[in-house]
Write a protein that holds these residues in place. Sequence first.
Motif, PDB file in Angstrom:
ATOM      1  N   GLU A 162      -4.270   0.724  -1.121  1.00 38.79           N
ATOM      2  CA  GLU A 162      -3.388   1.999  -1.337  1.00 38.79           C
ATOM      3  C   GLU A 162      -3.612   2.547  -2.828  1.00 38.79           C
ATOM      4  O   GLU A 162      -3.703   3.500  -2.885  1.00 38.79           O
ATOM      5  CB  GLU A 162      -2.331   1.665  -0.987  1.00 38.79           C
ATOM      6  CG  GLU A 162      -1.829   1.845   0.503  1.00 38.79           C
ATOM      7  CD  GLU A 162      -0.367   1.684   0.833  1.00 38.79           C
ATOM      8  OE1 GLU A 162       0.528   2.081   0.122  1.00 38.79           O
ATOM      9  OE2 GLU A 162       0.065   1.416   2.069  1.00 38.79           O
TER      10      GLU A 162
ATOM     11  N   SER B 169      -6.818   4.179  -3.435  1.00 35.28           N
ATOM     12  CA  SER B 169      -7.117   5.398  -2.780  1.00 35.28           C
ATOM     13  C   SER B 169      -6.199   6.340  -3.361  1.00 35.28           C
ATOM     14  O   SER B 169      -6.835   7.407  -3.833  1.00 35.28           O
ATOM     15  CB  SER B 169      -6.557   5.075  -1.377  1.00 35.28           C
ATOM     16  OG  SER B 169      -5.987   6.232  -1.026  1.00 35.28           O
ATOM     17  N   TYR B 170      -4.985   5.988  -4.100  1.00 37.08           N
ATOM     18  CA  TYR B 170      -4.258   7.099  -4.837  1.00 37.08           C
ATOM     19  C   TYR B 170      -4.916   7.425  -5.988  1.00 37.08           C
ATOM     20  O   TYR B 170      -5.133   8.528  -6.235  1.00 37.08           O
ATOM     21  CB  TYR B 170      -2.843   6.578  -5.043  1.00 37.08           C
ATOM     22  CG  TYR B 170      -1.678   6.947  -4.100  1.00 37.08           C
ATOM     23  CD1 TYR B 170      -1.324   7.939  -4.395  1.00 37.08           C
ATOM     24  CD2 TYR B 170      -1.189   5.844  -3.238  1.00 37.08           C
ATOM     25  CE1 TYR B 170      -0.203   8.191  -3.279  1.00 37.08           C
ATOM     26  CE2 TYR B 170      -0.529   6.145  -2.427  1.00 37.08           C
ATOM     27  CZ  TYR B 170       0.257   7.244  -2.255  1.00 37.08           C
ATOM     28  OH  TYR B 170       1.118   7.507  -1.516  1.00 37.08           O
TER      29      TYR B 170
ATOM     30  N   TYR C  85      -7.141  10.450  -4.456  1.00 40.30           N
ATOM     31  CA  TYR C  85      -6.196  11.394  -4.574  1.00 40.30           C
ATOM     32  C   TYR C  85      -6.082  11.754  -6.309  1.00 40.30           C
ATOM     33  O   TYR C  85      -5.699  13.000  -6.544  1.00 40.30           O
ATOM     34  CB  TYR C  85      -4.903  11.161  -4.110  1.00 40.30           C
ATOM     35  CG  TYR C  85      -4.789  11.106  -2.616  1.00 40.30           C
ATOM     36  CD1 TYR C  85      -5.109  12.153  -1.764  1.00 40.30           C
ATOM     37  CD2 TYR C  85      -4.887   9.765  -2.133  1.00 40.30           C
ATOM     38  CE1 TYR C  85      -5.313  12.060  -0.270  1.00 40.30           C
ATOM     39  CE2 TYR C  85      -5.151   9.708  -0.665  1.00 40.30           C
ATOM     40  CZ  TYR C  85      -5.347  10.773   0.245  1.00 40.30           C
ATOM     41  OH  TYR C  85      -5.271  10.708   1.677  1.00 40.30           O
TER      42      TYR C  85
ATOM     43  N   THR D  37       2.394   7.738 -10.981  1.00 38.46           N
ATOM     44  CA  THR D  37       2.708   8.372 -10.057  1.00 38.46           C
ATOM     45  C   THR D  37       2.313   7.581  -8.630  1.00 38.46           C
ATOM     46  O   THR D  37       2.991   7.497  -7.816  1.00 38.46           O
ATOM     47  CB  THR D  37       1.978   9.697  -9.890  1.00 38.46           C
ATOM     48  OG1 THR D  37       2.346  10.484 -11.094  1.00 38.46           O
ATOM     49  CG2 THR D  37       2.708  10.719  -8.726  1.00 38.46           C
ATOM     50  N   ALA D  38       1.152   6.917  -8.661  1.00 40.79           N
ATOM     51  CA  ALA D  38       0.623   6.212  -7.805  1.00 40.79           C
ATOM     52  C   ALA D  38       1.390   5.105  -7.350  1.00 40.79           C
ATOM     53  O   ALA D  38       1.854   4.911  -6.276  1.00 40.79           O
ATOM     54  CB  ALA D  38      -0.867   5.829  -7.861  1.00 40.79           C
TER      55      ALA D  38
ATOM     56  N   SER E 299       4.773   6.155  -5.825  1.00 38.19           N
ATOM     57  CA  SER E 299       4.649   6.544  -4.688  1.00 38.19           C
ATOM     58  C   SER E 299       4.719   5.482  -3.566  1.00 38.19           C
ATOM     59  O   SER E 299       5.007   5.596  -2.373  1.00 38.19           O
ATOM     60  CB  SER E 299       3.339   7.674  -4.335  1.00 38.19           C
ATOM     61  OG  SER E 299       3.395   8.589  -5.390  1.00 38.19           O
ATOM     62  N   ILE E 300       3.855   4.533  -3.829  1.00 40.97           N
ATOM     63  CA  ILE E 300       3.706   3.393  -3.041  1.00 40.97           C
ATOM     64  C   ILE E 300       4.817   2.722  -2.878  1.00 40.97           C
ATOM     65  O   ILE E 300       5.242   2.188  -1.649  1.00 40.97           O
ATOM     66  CB  ILE E 300       2.463   2.453  -3.568  1.00 40.97           C
ATOM     67  CG1 ILE E 300       1.185   3.214  -3.690  1.00 40.97           C
ATOM     68  CG2 ILE E 300       2.356   1.134  -2.752  1.00 40.97           C
ATOM     69  CD1 ILE E 300       0.030   2.417  -4.369  1.00 40.97           C
TER      70      ILE E 300
ATOM     71  N   LYS F  38       6.963   4.859  -0.556  1.00 42.28           N
ATOM     72  CA  LYS F  38       6.573   4.775   0.880  1.00 42.28           C
ATOM     73  C   LYS F  38       6.913   3.691   1.644  1.00 42.28           C
ATOM     74  O   LYS F  38       7.196   3.879   2.664  1.00 42.28           O
ATOM     75  CB  LYS F  38       5.076   4.984   0.827  1.00 42.28           C
ATOM     76  CG  LYS F  38       4.308   4.901   2.187  1.00 42.28           C
ATOM     77  CD  LYS F  38       2.823   5.184   1.803  1.00 42.28           C
ATOM     78  CE  LYS F  38       2.075   4.753   2.842  1.00 42.28           C
ATOM     79  NZ  LYS F  38       0.625   4.537   2.539  1.00 42.28           N
TER      80      LYS F  38
END
Lengths: 445, 294
Positions: free
Chosen positions: A28, A31-32, A36, A42-43, A46-47, A50
């Motif tokens: 993940e 991927s962020y 993205y 931020t990554a 966010s994880i 989530k």
Amino acid sequence: MREELAPHVHDINRALGNKVSEQEIERELSSYLNVYRVSLDTAKRSIVKKHGGNPATLAVGVSKTIRELVPGEQSVNLLARVVAVYEKEVTPQGQETKTILSGILGDATATVPFTAWEPLPTPLAKGDVIRVQNAYTKEYRGQVQLNFGVRTAVGKEAPDALPEFKPGPGQPYVSKPTPVRVVDLREGASNVAVTARILAIERREVEVDGNPKAVFSGILADETGKTQFSAWKDFDLKAEEVVRIEGAYVKSWRGIPQISFDERATITRLKSDLLPPASVLNASPRMWIEDLAERGGGADVTLRGILIDLREGSGLVYRCPECRRVLRKGACRLHGEVKGEPDLRVKAVLDDGSGAVTAVFDRELTEALLDKTLDACIAAAKEAMSTDIVRDELADVLVAQPIEVRGNVTSDDYGLMMIVESAKMLKVDVQAEAREMLEGLEGPA
Amino acid sequence: MREVAWRLFASEYNDATLEMNGGGERAPSYVVTPLGAKVNRVFVVGVITDVENVGTDIQPMWRARVSDPTGTFHIYAGQYQPEAAATLSKLKPPVFGAIVGKSRVYSPEAGTVFTSIRPERIKAVDESVRDYWILEACRSLRKRLDTMAEAQKMDPLTKEGLAKIGVKEAIADGIVQAVNHYGTVDLSRYTAMLAEGLRYLLPEYREPANPGEATAEPAPAAKEEAPSEPDETELKVLEIIATLDKDGKGAPWEGILEAATSKGVAKDALEESINSLLDKGLIYEPILGRMKKI
């Protein structure tokens, strides 16, 4: 890539209580970051969000250089050198006065002002190399500001952990300097040209990187205002002469812009009658507080306004003999119960209808305004068995009264403050001014 | 940053019907006046004409009326303003008072808006402080009038456009909000208010008699007043009120009427001059039906 990310993957995993596999997190995260293209900070947040965790429990921030800092970062890690550090007293709204630590951190890329809102485990001194974890950034007056909060960890490192950064002579300027009036000097401006009269100059010895160095500092002025200057090279400047300084830069001291120049600058001597004489330029300019707020402060300015309130700690106070802090309930917050030394001071809100400053009057000024000596105040307080009587008397004399004050205005997170050098209660001919304004409105009577 | 304390007249403040919340939990709220003053804090000096506990004995809420040359401010201090409430409860009106406080808006039903002040500090002062305040309020009003006149010429009106003519951002915001809410306000009403404030400070407009000066007065057409006669009547009425106020509670209306009639002042003229005296802040009504000299 993988190795670099490993501590962050662990960090996310820990924040999520190990309920998600490391492989999953790593996938993940990459991927962020790669698909993205969001920031690492931020990554990570966010994880964690989530998967139902609390991003505030993330402990490993993202190591950055100071130049990379942007406002609004939640968790930054830095290795930096303390360029300057000082204590200051602040009074957050509705809270007790507390002492916080403020200063400047630097690394090879840039410098940044910092504030430690909580007491630090180790004292900081100029030159210390420190590792900061989980600090956050904000914007203040268009500048990034680094803040240490409850979650921030600060530890000392060996001095050689960070290569000594020499500010050095800097790169020579290539473009033409920008002409600027003194009143328009703003922190951070570089390669400016100023035409001004030198009002005062003195040679001082300072230590730069352990070596003695001569700096020529003083005050210069044009028709728009005065400012402190520092010349890092001997240009043989003399008081009274009018010069054009090209290639100077602007720094600020607690919000007051100051001009500095070094061997990159060129000095041209001009005719003395180009600017008004020193006696005229030396006058303290009368300013509106809204203009000072915009500039962040000003040297030797005059304000007219009304003292609309006295702040806590005005009147008869007792200071710690060690550190001069004002005692609260007979104790110094650093040195405990001590025998306090009496002093008089006023901290008042001066409002001119365009803005407000905290005006601080020392003992001498307070005695003059009260027309009473410190000893008389002590005697009065003894008789009344309370120091409130002095404060009440001050409020009686000062509050709601128009006053003119002169001094330096500095700024910090809590707004503008003037250390008053001189003050006088204003006697205004209200009728004359009203008549003039009425004539302007309706024509002469 | 501490919010600035606006100096503005009661009449402009009470004209305000726009409340603005800064958004967010602790953001300050503002009252925006028709001239674009975006007011969070005010500084007012006027005559505190009466103080009354409109709450209960256990939970007092002190209400004070403060009059300036243009109208009346309403001040409310309760348990959360202990210092101001204590000061108010001890004041003996009429008295000149200086008040620093926060703007408040009360809207009991849609379309009705009352502005008031929640005081932070109250202090009894003397007349010179009040006079200086009127001057400052006039200066401030003048500045807003000039800026609003410029703003009314702009089409479209933007903060950027205002910035170009040197208007600070915070001020520009208030002006744009005001124009959006109130439309194009009639500035002549406020120009008249400004002139009224200034004349209040000048003895040549206060003192009676001297017909020479009275004719020199450039009386604005909108506010035509017979030059000297009302002043004489007002003086008579003032004298009557002072003589009849024997117990300090004010002169009763019937007594004033009787005395006035005997001095040749008709009822209509009496009512007119009492209204004028009330407006000028020279008398006030401590309780219904009684008049008192300030």
